[in-house]
Design an enzyme around this catalytic site. Structure first.
Site, PDB file in Angstrom:
ATOM      1  N   THR A 159       3.245   5.405  -7.365  1.00  0.00           N
ATOM      2  CA  THR A 159       2.538   6.518  -8.011  1.00  0.00           C
ATOM      3  C   THR A 159       2.464   6.192  -9.494  1.00  0.00           C
ATOM      4  O   THR A 159       3.498   6.146 -10.170  1.00  0.00           O
ATOM      5  CB  THR A 159       3.306   7.844  -7.808  1.00  0.00           C
TER       6      THR A 159
ATOM      7  N   LYS B 247      -3.693  11.934  -5.501  1.00  0.00           N
ATOM      8  CA  LYS B 247      -2.234  12.158  -5.435  1.00  0.00           C
ATOM      9  C   LYS B 247      -1.787  13.146  -6.519  1.00  0.00           C
ATOM     10  O   LYS B 247      -1.045  14.094  -6.238  1.00  0.00           O
ATOM     11  CB  LYS B 247      -1.529  10.805  -5.604  1.00  0.00           C
TER      12      LYS B 247
ATOM     13  N   LYS C 101       7.615  13.803 -12.854  1.00  0.00           N
ATOM     14  CA  LYS C 101       6.833  12.576 -13.111  1.00  0.00           C
ATOM     15  C   LYS C 101       5.357  12.811 -12.746  1.00  0.00           C
ATOM     16  O   LYS C 101       4.450  12.502 -13.530  1.00  0.00           O
ATOM     17  CB  LYS C 101       7.397  11.413 -12.277  1.00  0.00           C
TER      18      LYS C 101
HETATM   19  P1  NAD Z   1      12.860   3.071  -6.570  1.00  0.00           P
HETATM   20  O1  NAD Z   1      13.254   3.115  -7.985  1.00  0.00           O
HETATM   21  O2  NAD Z   1      13.870   3.342  -5.506  1.00  0.00           O
HETATM   22  O3  NAD Z   1      12.183   1.638  -6.226  1.00  0.00           O
HETATM   23  C1  NAD Z   1      11.425   0.896  -7.128  1.00  0.00           C
HETATM   24  C2  NAD Z   1      11.916  -0.550  -7.026  1.00  0.00           C
HETATM   25  O4  NAD Z   1      11.093  -1.400  -7.818  1.00  0.00           O
HETATM   26  C3  NAD Z   1      13.349  -0.736  -7.536  1.00  0.00           C
HETATM   27  O5  NAD Z   1      14.155  -1.196  -6.483  1.00  0.00           O
HETATM   28  C4  NAD Z   1      13.203  -1.759  -8.667  1.00  0.00           C
HETATM   29  O6  NAD Z   1      14.279  -2.658  -8.742  1.00  0.00           O
HETATM   30  C5  NAD Z   1      11.916  -2.453  -8.264  1.00  0.00           C
HETATM   31  N1  NAD Z   1      11.261  -3.193  -9.339  1.00  0.00           N
HETATM   32  C6  NAD Z   1      11.005  -2.804 -10.620  1.00  0.00           C
HETATM   33  N2  NAD Z   1      10.355  -3.782 -11.286  1.00  0.00           N
HETATM   34  C7  NAD Z   1      10.182  -4.805 -10.404  1.00  0.00           C
HETATM   35  C8  NAD Z   1       9.590  -6.094 -10.479  1.00  0.00           C
HETATM   36  N3  NAD Z   1       9.044  -6.549 -11.615  1.00  0.00           N
HETATM   37  N4  NAD Z   1       9.595  -6.880  -9.373  1.00  0.00           N
HETATM   38  C9  NAD Z   1      10.157  -6.447  -8.219  1.00  0.00           C
HETATM   39  N5  NAD Z   1      10.750  -5.230  -8.085  1.00  0.00           N
HETATM   40  C10 NAD Z   1      10.776  -4.436  -9.170  1.00  0.00           C
HETATM   41  O7  NAD Z   1      11.625   4.083  -6.412  1.00  0.00           O
HETATM   42  P2  NAD Z   1      11.017   4.684  -5.061  1.00  0.00           P
HETATM   43  O8  NAD Z   1      11.618   6.017  -4.787  1.00  0.00           O
HETATM   44  O9  NAD Z   1      11.019   3.625  -4.009  1.00  0.00           O
HETATM   45  O10 NAD Z   1       9.508   4.960  -5.542  1.00  0.00           O
HETATM   46  C11 NAD Z   1       8.571   3.910  -5.706  1.00  0.00           C
HETATM   47  C12 NAD Z   1       7.248   4.525  -6.099  1.00  0.00           C
HETATM   48  O11 NAD Z   1       6.832   5.439  -5.072  1.00  0.00           O
HETATM   49  C13 NAD Z   1       7.297   5.339  -7.390  1.00  0.00           C
HETATM   50  O12 NAD Z   1       6.105   5.131  -8.097  1.00  0.00           O
HETATM   51  C14 NAD Z   1       7.421   6.786  -6.910  1.00  0.00           C
HETATM   52  O13 NAD Z   1       6.896   7.712  -7.817  1.00  0.00           O
HETATM   53  C15 NAD Z   1       6.606   6.728  -5.631  1.00  0.00           C
HETATM   54  N6  NAD Z   1       6.966   7.744  -4.628  1.00  0.00           N
HETATM   55  C16 NAD Z   1       8.271   7.997  -4.342  1.00  0.00           C
HETATM   56  C17 NAD Z   1       8.575   8.963  -3.396  1.00  0.00           C
HETATM   57  C18 NAD Z   1      10.013   9.273  -3.049  1.00  0.00           C
HETATM   58  O14 NAD Z   1      10.251  10.283  -2.363  1.00  0.00           O
HETATM   59  N7  NAD Z   1      10.982   8.453  -3.449  1.00  0.00           N
HETATM   60  C19 NAD Z   1       7.555   9.646  -2.738  1.00  0.00           C
HETATM   61  C20 NAD Z   1       6.224   9.327  -3.019  1.00  0.00           C
HETATM   62  C21 NAD Z   1       5.943   8.373  -3.976  1.00  0.00           C
END
Ligand code: NAD
Length: 294
Positions: free
Chosen positions: A93, A168, A243
């Site tokens: 997102t 979204k 966010k």
């Molecule tokens: P998270 O922080 O658990 O996962 C993100 C991952 O990206 C981390 O593990 C981090 O180490 C990795 N990362 C960062 N930079 C990187 C790079 N250069 N190379 C490789 N990996 C890298 O977050 P999440 O909860 O998995 O959410 C991910 C996305 O999905 C976000 O944008 C969030 O807003 C969206 N989202 C989350 C949810 C939810 O319920 N968690 C729901 C809908 C959307």
């Protein structure tokens, strides 16, 4: 079988990648956090040394990263390394402007691209029932659809580059505003001596009905599966709602749209987070509205 590079194996990325493995795809994964790589290996993902190694071998690249700056940095460093015509799908997102920039980076490198953020949270990611909101050219979307299917309950093509992110944040702005409205109604009902069940029975079947009351009721009792029944353990954390509301405000300012209730919702969730409740489910904002969150 398709060879897929999956970059970002966090709370969402790991269960999504696991569903691609289950569907028979070869998934090459990379994340910055060692613990996430261990989980990925356990799910059948082939962990590689860095993003470049994954992308060079892939037919499709999926990113699931925290924010726009991470997506742009990854696209800038790896887009040119992929085989020409590789499909890039970003499911993070992020802000609409960065999403459009990511499409431009991919196009300049000769790649196809789709922005495809999701709703459904970690439960939907594990169950393979996420809703994907996709933006991009029709041809790129047609290629993305079968790849997204094992992770999806529903896939909607919303329009051109950035349209998925736009859908979204508009949806989540409705959700943030409607949750606050429902919480205010329950808080007022309490002061007026109305039982939670009585208000639910009326509003969930009348003109007040919406997802925030019918499916995700912010008081314990009427909807046993809602986070209110487990002390507001998320679910969907207030920090993630904040966010998305901030992204909506950023987009509204850039586009010149008038969204005063969206702005108010962002302020209220910012205050709730400042009181230390970023990790609480977003429906827990009822405590803040009653004045008992601090
Ligand atoms: P998270 O922080 O658990 O996962 C993100 C991952 O990206 C981390 O593990 C981090 O180490 C990795 N990362 C960062 N930079 C990187 C790079 N250069 N190379 C490789 N990996 C890298 O977050 P999440 O909860 O998995 O959410 C991910 C996305 O999905 C976000 O944008 C969030 O807003 C969206 N989202 C989350 C949810 C939810 O319920 N968690 C729901 C809908 C959307």
């Amino acid at each position: 079988m398709t060879t897929i590079a999956f970059l970002g194996l966090g709370n969402m990325g790991n269960p999504m990648a696991a569903n691609l493995v289950k569907a028979g795809h070869a998934v090459l994964g990379f994340d910055l956090v060692a613990e996430n790589l261990t989980i990925a290996t356990g799910n059948g993902v082939t962990v590689v040394a860095d993003a470049a190694e994954a992308v060079k071998q892939a037919e499709v690249v999926i990113t699931m990263l925290p924010a726009g700056k991470h997506v742009l940095s990854v696209y800038e460093s790896v887009a040119a390394l992929a085989a020409p015509g590789t499909l890039f799908i970003d499911s993070s997102t992020i802000d609409v402007e960065s999403a459009r920039k990511a499409h431009a980076i991919a196009a300049a490198a000769g790649m196809a691209s789709v922005d495809a953020p999701v709703s459904g949270g970690t439960v939907g990611a594990a169950a393979g029932t996420l809703t994907f909101m996709a933006g991009g050219a029709t041809e790129a979307f047609s290629r993305a659809e079968p790849i997204l299917k094992p992770m999806a309950g529903r896939i909607v093509h919303c329009g051109g580059p950035g349209a998925g992110q736009a859908a979204k944040i508009c949806n989540n702005m409705i959700l943030g505003i409607s949750m606050i409205g429902v919480c205010e109604a329950f808080a007022l009902g309490e002061k007026l001596g109305l039982s939670h069940q009585a208000l639910f029975d009326v509003a969930s079947t009348s003109s007040g009905q919406c997802w925030s009351i019918n499916t995700y009721c912010p008081v314990p009792g009427p909807v046993p599966t809602s986070p209110a029944n487990r002390d507001y353990k998320p679910g969907f954390a207030a920090a993630l709602m904040l966010k998305d509301l901030k992204l909506a405000q950023q987009a509204a300012q850039a586009a010149g749209a008038v969204t005063p209730l969206g702005a108010e919702a962002a302020q209220l969730y910012a205050l709730f987070e400042a009181q230390g409740h970023g990790g609480t489910d977003f429906s827990g904002i009822i405590r803040f509205l009653r004045g008992d969150a601090a």
